[in-house]
Design a protein around this motif. Structure first.
Motif, mmCIF file in Angstrom:
data_model
loop_
_atom_site.group_PDB
_atom_site.id
_atom_site.type_symbol
_atom_site.label_atom_id
_atom_site.label_comp_id
_atom_site.label_asym_id
_atom_site.label_seq_id
_atom_site.Cartn_x
_atom_site.Cartn_y
_atom_site.Cartn_z
ATOM 1 N N UNK A 1 4.349 16.884 -3.092
ATOM 2 C CA UNK A 1 4.389 15.629 -3.838
ATOM 3 C C UNK A 1 3.108 14.819 -3.616
ATOM 4 N N UNK B 1 0.954 11.151 -4.176
ATOM 5 C CA UNK B 1 1.245 9.721 -4.363
ATOM 6 C C UNK B 1 1.433 9.370 -5.832
ATOM 7 N N UNK C 1 15.561 11.713 3.503
ATOM 8 C CA UNK C 1 15.318 12.917 2.700
ATOM 9 C C UNK C 1 14.134 13.708 3.223
ATOM 10 N N UNK D 1 4.935 10.293 -6.914
ATOM 11 C CA UNK D 1 5.901 9.328 -6.371
ATOM 12 C C UNK D 1 5.908 8.035 -7.182
ATOM 13 N N UNK E 1 21.227 13.128 1.111
ATOM 14 C CA UNK E 1 19.920 13.612 0.638
ATOM 15 C C UNK E 1 19.906 15.097 0.289
ATOM 16 N N UNK E 2 19.033 15.447 -0.640
ATOM 17 C CA UNK E 2 18.810 16.841 -1.019
ATOM 18 C C UNK E 2 17.302 17.133 -1.016
ATOM 19 N N UNK E 3 16.969 18.387 -0.855
ATOM 20 C CA UNK E 3 15.591 18.846 -0.981
ATOM 21 C C UNK E 3 15.065 18.462 -2.370
ATOM 22 N N UNK E 4 13.850 17.991 -2.416
ATOM 23 C CA UNK E 4 13.168 17.526 -3.631
ATOM 24 C C UNK E 4 13.579 16.111 -4.060
ATOM 25 N N UNK E 5 14.442 15.456 -3.290
ATOM 26 C CA UNK E 5 14.961 14.168 -3.723
ATOM 27 C C UNK E 5 14.356 12.952 -3.046
ATOM 28 N N UNK E 6 13.242 13.103 -2.317
ATOM 29 C CA UNK E 6 12.729 11.982 -1.520
ATOM 30 C C UNK E 6 12.324 10.787 -2.371
ATOM 31 N N UNK F 1 12.794 18.229 4.712
ATOM 32 C CA UNK F 1 11.767 19.089 4.111
ATOM 33 C C UNK F 1 10.527 19.290 4.963
ATOM 34 N N UNK G 1 10.645 16.797 -6.584
ATOM 35 C CA UNK G 1 9.711 17.834 -6.159
ATOM 36 C C UNK G 1 9.650 17.917 -4.654
ATOM 37 N N UNK G 2 9.153 19.037 -4.164
ATOM 38 C CA UNK G 2 9.054 19.252 -2.719
ATOM 39 C C UNK G 2 8.132 18.219 -2.078
ATOM 40 N N UNK G 3 8.538 17.721 -0.945
ATOM 41 C CA UNK G 3 7.739 16.726 -0.226
ATOM 42 C C UNK G 3 6.336 17.232 0.051
ATOM 43 N N UNK G 4 6.242 18.500 0.431
ATOM 44 C CA UNK G 4 4.928 19.045 0.799
ATOM 45 C C UNK G 4 3.983 19.159 -0.386
#
Lengths: 199, 199
Positions: A74, A76, B138, A79, A118-123, B142, A69-72
């Protein structure tokens, strides 16, 4: 040779099963459709599984889930999905499983390309994979009785392109055969503390 | 320039404070002896801290604890110390802190050499550091509004040799000045998604 394969019915687990079924007795474990049921997010469940296996020559884990999912966006809590499963589930399989392995037996854990590419949504997935890689490198220094530990890090599989390919733009899909060989090398070879990268 | 420095009274935090005190207003945070009290293992505490800071131009974390112990004796609970603090504490500072940063502001997290150069008893620390490195790489893809994120990975500090040197046999201790410069580069420079390795 007796192997314990956790996640045996998943995409990668099925590949490992196919690769090794002629060479070993494989005890399968997973959340369903397996010889032994196990929830890798529960230390009690892992302990219970190991009580039923008897001694094995290799523990291979191909299970583990992650939140993409997008970091912004996501939380806790989101995660924590990868933390409890892909990260701590795998580490606890090691911490609780050393006595189950025969002398010179091995652990093979599963990471993935997102820790390197890395890819977007992969953090969250990258975090779990990077944590496992560093853990494996250190654990190899300390395992007793000739035990070994490695991780296999696959890129996106050919079989997963239809479902997940849109997220992995420009990634070269890898064959089931190459992935299976990496697990074979970890299990049947002699190296320890290594990552086998199927990129 | 306004900086929020978490872990300001620790060994590394004190170095960062000394390095940047002439160039910035530094708001300190930590479990005690700080402008703002925060427990980084609690998302509620982190959220409460950010409510009090106002907008800042950089968030720097130098706090975080880890369990050092033999793999064969390590329990899942002991491994949780680093998970909750060094790993998730730092990640939650990012997930919950994006809105606190001004445009083009930055996060600087702290990792460490054990993810690259393993030692006995260091598996849990290595895991946390490796997880942060992959997360940072990652997250940098983003972050909105020109925000940046990096991590600084120090080797053992000269100041820590007396206390911890026995565990770090053969490691070349690094000066406070070099460590301070790495944080300065992350905060004042323009790079993102990077690790600054003080080895």
């Amino acid at each position: 040779m007796r192997l314990l394969l956790i996640g045996a019915t998943g995409t990668i687990g099925s590949i490992v099963h196919e690769e090794l079924k002629e060479d070993a007795e494989i005890i399968t474990a997973g959340i369903d459709q397996a010889d032994l049921l196990v929830d890798m997010t529960s230390t009690e469940s892992i302990t219970q599984m190991y009580k039923q296996t008897g001694t094995v020559d290799a523990v291979i884990n191909t299970a583990g889930i992650e939140h993409y999912g997008l970091l912004q966006e996501m939380t806790p809590e989101q995660n924590q999905i990868a933390v409890q499963s892909k990260l701590l589930g795998q580490i606890n399989l090691v911490l609780l499983g050393m006595d189950t392995l025969s002398d010179n037996g091995s652990f093979t854990l599963t990471t993935g390309i997102l820790m390197d590419d890395p890819i977007v949504k992969g953090a969250s997935a990258a975090m779990a994979n990077g944590g496992i890689r560093a853990f494996v490198q250190t654990a190899a220094l300390e395992l007793p009785r000739g035990l070994r530990i490695n991780h296999v890090s696959p890129s996106i599989l050919e079989a997963s392109v239809e479902k997940n390919g849109a997220m992995f733009q420009g990634f070269e899909p890898v064959s089931a055969k190459r992935v299976g060989l990496a697990y074979r090398k970890s299990i049947m070879g002699a190296q320890t503390g290594k990552g086998f990268y199927v990129y």
